[in-house]
Motif scaffolding. Structure first.
Motif, short mmCIF file in Angstrom:
data_model
loop_
_atom_site.label_atom_id
_atom_site.label_comp_id
_atom_site.label_asym_id
_atom_site.label_seq_id
_atom_site.Cartn_x
_atom_site.Cartn_y
_atom_site.Cartn_z
N ALA A 94 0.81 -1.13 -0.03
CA ALA A 94 0.11 0.05 0.04
C ALA A 94 0.93 1.33 0.08
O ALA A 94 0.42 2.37 0.53
CB ALA A 94 -1.06 -0.19 1.18
N THR A 95 2.14 1.29 -0.54
CA THR A 95 2.93 2.35 -0.51
C THR A 95 3.26 2.27 -2.10
O THR A 95 4.47 2.03 -2.36
CB THR A 95 4.20 2.29 0.35
N PRO A 96 2.49 3.04 -3.03
CA PRO A 96 2.75 2.65 -4.45
C PRO A 96 3.78 3.64 -4.79
O PRO A 96 3.96 4.74 -4.12
CB PRO A 96 1.54 3.13 -4.85
N LEU A 97 4.50 3.48 -5.73
CA LEU A 97 5.39 4.41 -6.60
C LEU A 97 4.93 5.68 -6.88
O LEU A 97 3.75 5.48 -7.57
CB LEU A 97 6.15 3.65 -7.53
N ASP A 98 5.48 6.55 -6.79
CA ASP A 98 5.00 8.07 -7.22
C ASP A 98 5.67 8.49 -8.19
O ASP A 98 7.01 8.27 -8.28
CB ASP A 98 4.81 9.04 -6.11
N THR A 99 5.14 9.21 -9.42
CA THR A 99 6.04 9.43 -10.48
C THR A 99 6.97 10.56 -10.23
O THR A 99 8.02 10.99 -11.12
CB THR A 99 4.73 9.65 -11.72
N ILE A 100 6.67 11.55 -9.45
CA ILE A 100 7.46 12.74 -9.22
C ILE A 100 8.95 12.19 -8.72
O ILE A 100 10.09 12.65 -9.33
CB ILE A 100 6.85 13.49 -8.08
N HIS A 101 9.05 11.54 -7.65
CA HIS A 101 10.29 10.94 -7.26
C HIS A 101 10.94 9.89 -8.09
O HIS A 101 12.15 9.97 -8.23
CB HIS A 101 10.17 10.64 -5.78
N ALA A 102 10.05 8.86 -8.63
CA ALA A 102 10.54 7.77 -9.21
C ALA A 102 11.01 8.12 -10.60
O ALA A 102 11.94 7.68 -10.93
CB ALA A 102 9.81 6.64 -9.14
N CYS A 103 10.06 8.97 -11.17
CA CYS A 103 10.52 9.19 -12.62
C CYS A 103 11.12 10.71 -12.97
O CYS A 103 12.19 10.58 -13.30
CB CYS A 103 9.18 9.04 -13.44
N ARG A 104 10.32 11.64 -12.57
CA ARG A 104 10.69 12.90 -13.11
C ARG A 104 11.89 13.33 -12.33
O ARG A 104 12.82 14.20 -12.93
CB ARG A 104 9.63 13.72 -12.91
N HIS A 105 12.04 13.13 -10.75
CA HIS A 105 13.19 13.49 -10.03
C HIS A 105 13.88 12.43 -9.78
O HIS A 105 15.08 12.15 -8.97
CB HIS A 105 12.87 14.11 -8.89
#
Length: 338
Positions: free
Chosen positions: A141-152
């Motif tokens: 229940a701690t899904p990957l977020d696109t801001i930190h994982a991808c764009r940053h």
């Protein structure tokens, strides 16, 4: 001497105090409240399990009680048992962490078991919190977020490889100059519908760029590599046509992925529990992109591509099926004023 587990224990003790009222509601099975439906008000029983917890990679690891270290550990990911050595492999099977099993491990407090799962000794604040039918609990229940994982995250790593390793400084300057010229030639009034195109100081200095700027830079590089003048810069740098095409293809794949995860509608779920066909197709596309990243942009800094963000991308499609659009659990809104 300060036990490394003390920080995690204190963190979860604080979280447990915050979640105390939620635990009480879950223990009672919900609560009554009036709800208006049309012109009628009915007393309804509300059940409110927790679907997911929003956070960056570091914060999510703390919620799961995992080691903060990312090297020389047995299990790299908070959701499974993937080892550090295998974490950059695209086609690999790993064992998921099941909440009940992890609770037993915590209760036994066996150092060897905890080390095998790269966990700190603690009592999880989420142990008694209702998470519905999710048997994996907080670990899922701690899904990957696109801001930190991808764009940053890996967008930045790829751009650093492009500007720092792939091209020599004198050719980077020529790319910067071409990026400035593209802005002057392509002024338009619909800028709000497109990524930023104004980079008066060039695009190679990523230090003060926002997460949206990273996508805009990749978009500009696609334009540059599609033009004869842009390709001539790389040819002067003794880059082959295959290398040019590979980088262009990689940047295009990243742009497609970013557009899909921010603007698209996703697959519908049926009544059965079978994995949707669209999810499997999306998963296959993500694997192709990760494979392309490893081939075109091999990373030597730090841990290379043996990082949590890279491995968790393999579960991106599953998070969409479980929790909906990635914007639902993206941290961008939480960090808007940073």
């Amino acid at each position: 001497y300060r036990n490394p587990s003390h920080g995690i224990r204190n963190f979860h003790a604080q979280l447990k105090a915050i979640l105390e009222s939620m635990e009480k509601i879950h223990a009672e099975g919900g609560f009554w409240m009036p709800m208006r439906i049309g012109n009628k008000v009915k007393e309804v029983w509300v059940i409110c399990p927790i679907a997911f917890v929003i956070g960056d990679c570091q914060g999510s690891d703390k919620c799961c009680g995992k080691y903060a270290a990312k090297t020389n550990i047995k299990s790299l990911c908070r959701f499974c048992n993937i080892s550090f050595q295998d974490s950059d492999k695209v086609n690999i099977q790993c064992v998921k962490r099941v909440l009940a099993e992890m609770n037993h491990i915590m209760a036994r407090d066996d150092d060897e078991e905890l080390t095998q799962w790269s966990m700190r000794s603690h009592v999880s604040a989420f142990r008694d919190v209702d998470m519905g039918v999710n048997i994996y609990g907080i670990y899922s229940a701690t899904p990957l977020d696109t801001i930190h994982a991808c764009r940053h995250g890996f967008y930045v790593y790829i751009l650093e490889i492009w500007f720092g390793k792939f091209l020599q400084p004198r050719f980077v300057k020529r790319v910067d100059e071409m990026a400035r010229q593209i802005y002057y030639r392509c002024k338009q009034s619909g800028s709000k519908d497109f990524h930023r195109t104004t980079f008066p100081s060039g695009i190679s200095n990523l230090k003060w760029m926002t997460h949206k700027d990273k996508v805009a830079i990749i978009q500009l590089l696609v334009i540059i590599l599609s033009l004869k003048d842009g390709k001539d810069i790389l040819r002067d740098a003794n880059k082959s046509e295959t290398e040019i095409d590979n980088w262009l293809h990689l940047f295009e794949m990243i742009l497609c992925f970013d557009a899909i995860t921010h603007d698209s509608k996703f697959w519908q779920l049926g009544q059965n529990e079978d994995t949707p066909e669209e999810q499997m197709k999306f998963q296959t596309s993500v694997k192709k992109m990760l494979t392309k990243i490893k081939k075109v942009a091999p990373r030597e800094e730090g841990c290379g591509w043996k990082i949590t963000k890279f491995h968790e991308m393999l579960r991106f499609a599953r998070y969409i099926t479980l929790f909906g659009h990635p914007q639902n659990y993206d941290t961008g809104r939480c960090e808007f004023n940073h």
